[in-house]
Structures are given as C-alpha cells and as structure tokens.
Design a protein around this motif. Structure first.
Motif, short mmCIF file in Angstrom:
data_model
loop_
_atom_site.label_atom_id
_atom_site.label_comp_id
_atom_site.label_asym_id
_atom_site.label_seq_id
_atom_site.Cartn_x
_atom_site.Cartn_y
_atom_site.Cartn_z
N ALA A 180 -5.70 34.82 2.34
CA ALA A 180 -4.83 35.26 1.30
C ALA A 180 -4.75 34.13 -0.14
O ALA A 180 -4.86 34.61 -1.13
N ALA A 181 -4.63 32.82 0.20
CA ALA A 181 -4.78 31.96 -0.63
C ALA A 181 -6.01 31.84 -1.38
O ALA A 181 -6.21 31.71 -2.58
N TRP A 182 -7.26 32.10 -0.73
CA TRP A 182 -8.23 32.18 -1.47
C TRP A 182 -8.59 33.50 -2.32
O TRP A 182 -9.13 33.38 -3.54
N VAL A 183 -7.97 34.73 -1.89
CA VAL A 183 -8.11 35.78 -2.37
C VAL A 183 -7.23 35.66 -3.78
O VAL A 183 -7.74 35.92 -4.95
N ALA A 184 -6.03 35.11 -3.84
CA ALA A 184 -5.31 34.96 -4.65
C ALA A 184 -5.85 33.80 -5.94
O ALA A 184 -5.88 34.14 -7.06
N PHE A 185 -6.31 32.77 -5.31
CA PHE A 185 -7.03 31.87 -6.31
C PHE A 185 -8.31 32.57 -7.04
O PHE A 185 -8.14 32.31 -8.21
N GLY A 186 -9.11 33.18 -6.19
CA GLY A 186 -10.21 33.99 -6.97
C GLY A 186 -9.64 35.17 -8.10
O GLY A 186 -10.17 35.04 -9.22
N SER A 187 -8.54 35.54 -7.60
CA SER A 187 -8.11 36.91 -8.42
C SER A 187 -7.40 36.22 -9.77
O SER A 187 -7.61 36.82 -10.81
N VAL A 188 -6.79 35.08 -9.45
CA VAL A 188 -6.33 34.34 -10.73
C VAL A 188 -7.12 34.05 -11.71
O VAL A 188 -7.29 34.36 -12.87
N CYS A 189 -8.21 33.24 -11.20
CA CYS A 189 -9.29 32.86 -12.03
C CYS A 189 -9.94 33.90 -12.81
O CYS A 189 -10.25 33.77 -14.01
N ALA A 190 -10.29 35.04 -12.04
CA ALA A 190 -10.77 36.17 -12.94
C ALA A 190 -9.68 36.71 -13.75
O ALA A 190 -10.24 37.07 -14.78
N ALA A 191 -8.72 36.94 -13.52
CA ALA A 191 -7.72 37.26 -14.45
C ALA A 191 -7.40 36.54 -15.66
O ALA A 191 -7.25 37.04 -16.83
N LEU A 192 -7.56 35.13 -15.54
CA LEU A 192 -7.46 34.18 -16.59
C LEU A 192 -8.74 34.27 -17.51
O LEU A 192 -8.64 34.39 -18.63
N VAL A 193 -10.02 34.73 -17.04
CA VAL A 193 -11.20 34.99 -17.81
C VAL A 193 -10.85 36.41 -18.67
O VAL A 193 -11.07 36.45 -19.72
#
Length: 409
Positions: A180-193
C-alpha cells in the motif's frame, strides 16, 4: 517552508520544493511519506501528544524504536492534538501550504476532525491528498480497521503461501502495508505530474486489500481463465521444472529455467548431459507430471556439492540460480553490499539505525537519507515559527496541551 532539501554533496533532489504533510501512523502511510522524503520532499509528520506514533513504543525505548527510525527518516516532526480547535488550525495551515497530504485514519475520521479532503481542498485546490486505509473509503468493509496480516488473509496472499497440506501462511514482513505504501507513493507522484500539467489536485483512495491483491495478477488471471482453485505449492513454480528451491549438500538453491535450450545447459552443469534426452524428463510437461520423481533425481545430484559450488557451475552455464539465504546472510552477500542496500544513520535517543534506503539509483537526482526520524515534538517550535506563531503563542499552546515541545537533540 523550511530549508530546501539537498541530496549528496549538495546535488538537487527529485522532489525538491515539494511539501508533504504526513498525518499517518505505523507503516503504510508513513513509509509513503518517507519515500517522498528520500527523494527530497520536505515532510512534516504530525503526531498526537503525549505518546506519538504507535511504532515508537513497539520494541522501542526512550520513545523511539529502530522500526520507527527506519520508517520515518527524512521528516521533521511536530506533536499537535487534533482534538483541539487550535490543533486543527495548525494542521490546516500546514495543509494549505502543502503539495501532498497523507493520512490513514478510518474513513470519515479525518473529516470529523476537520482535516479531510473537503476541508483541505477548499483552502488548497491543488493539493494531492491520499488516504490509506484497510479497505477503501466505501463498501461493506470500509469501516473495519485493517492491518497487514488481515489484508494478507483477505487478499489471497496467505492462501497461496505455504506447502501443500499446510495451513495458509503469512508472508514475512509487513508485505501488505508496504504494498500500500508503494501504491500510494506511485499514485502521489503520478498525481503531482498531472497537477503540474493541469494545475488541478485530486483525491487518492488507497487501501491495503487492493494493494495486496495487486501483487497477484498472474494467479488471478489463471484462476478466472481455468476456473481451477489454486493450491499452495510451497517453494515451486507449478508451471515450470526446475522452477523453485532444491536441497544441496549444505542448504538450498533456487533454480529457474524457461526453455528447452536452458534445460540442456542445466543438465550439462548438473553433470548429467544424458538427462536432457531422458524420456521421463525430456520436456517441461513430463517433468511437471513426474515432479516428485524429478525433484528426487535432481536433489540426489545436488547433494554432492555445496550451494556455492552449484551457483558457480550454473552461472558458468548461464542458468538462473541463486542461494536461499537465512535472513542474516542476505546482508553478507557481495551484491547487496555493492548496491548499498543497507544504510546506517545515528538516531537520537537510540543510536545507530540500519535502514533500507530508496532502492532506485538515479543518475542526476539520487535519493539520500538526510536526517534521522524526529523525536516526538522535536520540530514543533520550529515549524510553528515558520507558520508565523509568536514565541508567547507557542508557549501558551504548549502549556494548554495543544502541542508538545521537545528540545533539539
């Protein structure tokens, strides 16, 4: 807000200038925020006084533990009571200035406290706000608390782990939390883009159940394709042979071959070139149909030498093989040491902490551990000063119990 994070030798960082408000605790949410911090984000962790994050006291001392230190590095920490209006005001001001907010309250709790997505996005429409829960924000299980072991059990991870005939087995470590931490991390980075392209923030709903199940795309596809309920297979891949762990003279070795050409090279390295054409084992299908017999044959040969010798033989034949380590042996492996897969830093209140650094090696903007985990309330005064609070206001809030101050180490 605060000093700009810099990487090794003053190099710029990947997320330089990104501000993260971490309202989460234990592992899944905090580790997402930590990885953002590893890449250079300025992360402020909010904890409740007087005890702080639960992970501080699990196998800890002096309000700090090795696990807390490893999972909360690269953050500043403040202690604020979100049950008090002035505590909520502090959190909202931090959220107003933040690029990212991470929380893992049960659904509805953040909103009840006044720091939910609706309240935060009203004052900061560009915010990327991620909630990490056990089961998501809605649905029949959404109100249940969720932890690593529970998610493992409900996602099928435990069902597929273990030897035939044994009960479902928990996967070691905090696998569901970290997925879940990795999914959240990747989703946050994509949302920032997405935000950099459009100017728009958004809400991200991450949960342990979905994140854990996402680790099983191939068993899921096979189950629905065949209708056959998968069984626990132990240390083998049921689709290939050899494809798993096999006993040697002094331990175990993992061997994987994927095609007929590799099978021939495997037989040569095993010292049994005639085995390649042996009718019982000549094809992958035959080896699978007689798997127990195949394993007995192979292990009788592997028993003649130590794991290290077999690794050398298979490597020379370009066969994928690797030792099965006990955990302490992992860190003695020369490749693990070469890659720097363990970092050590001094954790105030505890001493040296060994942590797993960010696993990607970036050429221009490398990740780094720039600061240890905060002591409880260590940066409360510093952060409130940055928000414009006067010294007498800070002292009053501390006396009233809204905040907790801690002297710098």
């Amino acid at each position: 807000m605060g000093s700009r994070p810099r990487g090794p030798r003053g190099m710029s960082t990947m997320l330089e200038g990104i501000r993260v408000l971490d309202l989460s605790r234990v592992i899944a949410g905090p580790y997402c925020a930590t990885m953002l911090g590893d890449l250079g984000a300025d992360v402020i962790k909010v904890e409740r006084p007087p005890v702080g994050d639960d992970l501080r006291v699990l196998r800890g001392k002096n309000g700090i533990s090795a696990s807390f230190g490893a999972i909360n590095r690269n953050k500043r920490g403040i202690a604020v009571d979100l049950q008090r209006p002035e505590g909520v005001a502090i959190a909202l001001e931090l959220a107003r200035r933040a690029d990212v907010v991470v929380e893992n309250f049960l659904p509805g709790v953040a909103a009840k406290l006044g720091v939910g997505y609706a309240a935060v996005s009203a004052i900061n429409p560009a915010v990327v706000y991620v909630s990490v829960t056990g089961f998501g924000q809605d649905g029949p299980h959404s109100r249940r608390p969720g932890y690593n072991t529970i998610a493992q059990g409900m996602s099928g991870l435990m069902a597929l782990t273990g030897h035939p005939g044994d009960p479902p087995t928990r996967v070691a470590g905090s696998t569901s939390d970290l997925s879940a931490a990795w999914v959240a991390f990747g989703s946050v980075c994509a949302a920032l883009v997405h935000r950099f392209r459009t100017g728009k923030g958004q809400y991200l709903d991450v949960n342990l159940l979905a994140s854990s199940l996402s680790l099983l795309p191939d068993p899921t596809a096979i189950f629905f394709d065949t209708g056959v309920r998968p069984q626990r297979e132990g240390n083998r891949n049921p689709a290939i042979a050899p494809g798993g762990a096999y006993k040697t003279k002094d331990g175990y070795i993992n061997i994987v071959i994927m095609n007929q050409d590799q099978w021939g090279r495997f037989c040569g390295a095993l010292g049994e070139p005639a085995l390649e054409k042996e009718p019982r084992f000549a094809t992958n299908a035959e080896r699978i149909s007689r798997y127990d017999e195949f394993v007995a044959y192979v292990e009788s040969r592997l028993a003649t030498a130590a794991t290290a010798e077999w690794i050398e033989r298979f490597e020379a034949a370009q066969i994928a093989a690797g030792p099965v380590y006990e955990f302490h042996e992992v860190f003695e492996d020369p490749q693990v040491q070469h890659l720097g897969l363990v970092a050590t830093f001094d954790q105030p209140g505890l001493g040296p902490v060994h942590a797993l650094p960010f696993p990607t090696r970036a050429s221009a903007t490398p990740a780094a551990i720039r600061r240890p985990a905060p002591l409880l309330g260590q940066h409360t005064g510093e952060v409130l000063t940055e928000l414009g609070y006067a010294e007498d206001q800070i002292e009053r809030l501390a006396v009233e119990g809204t905040i907790l101050l801690h002297p710098s180490p």
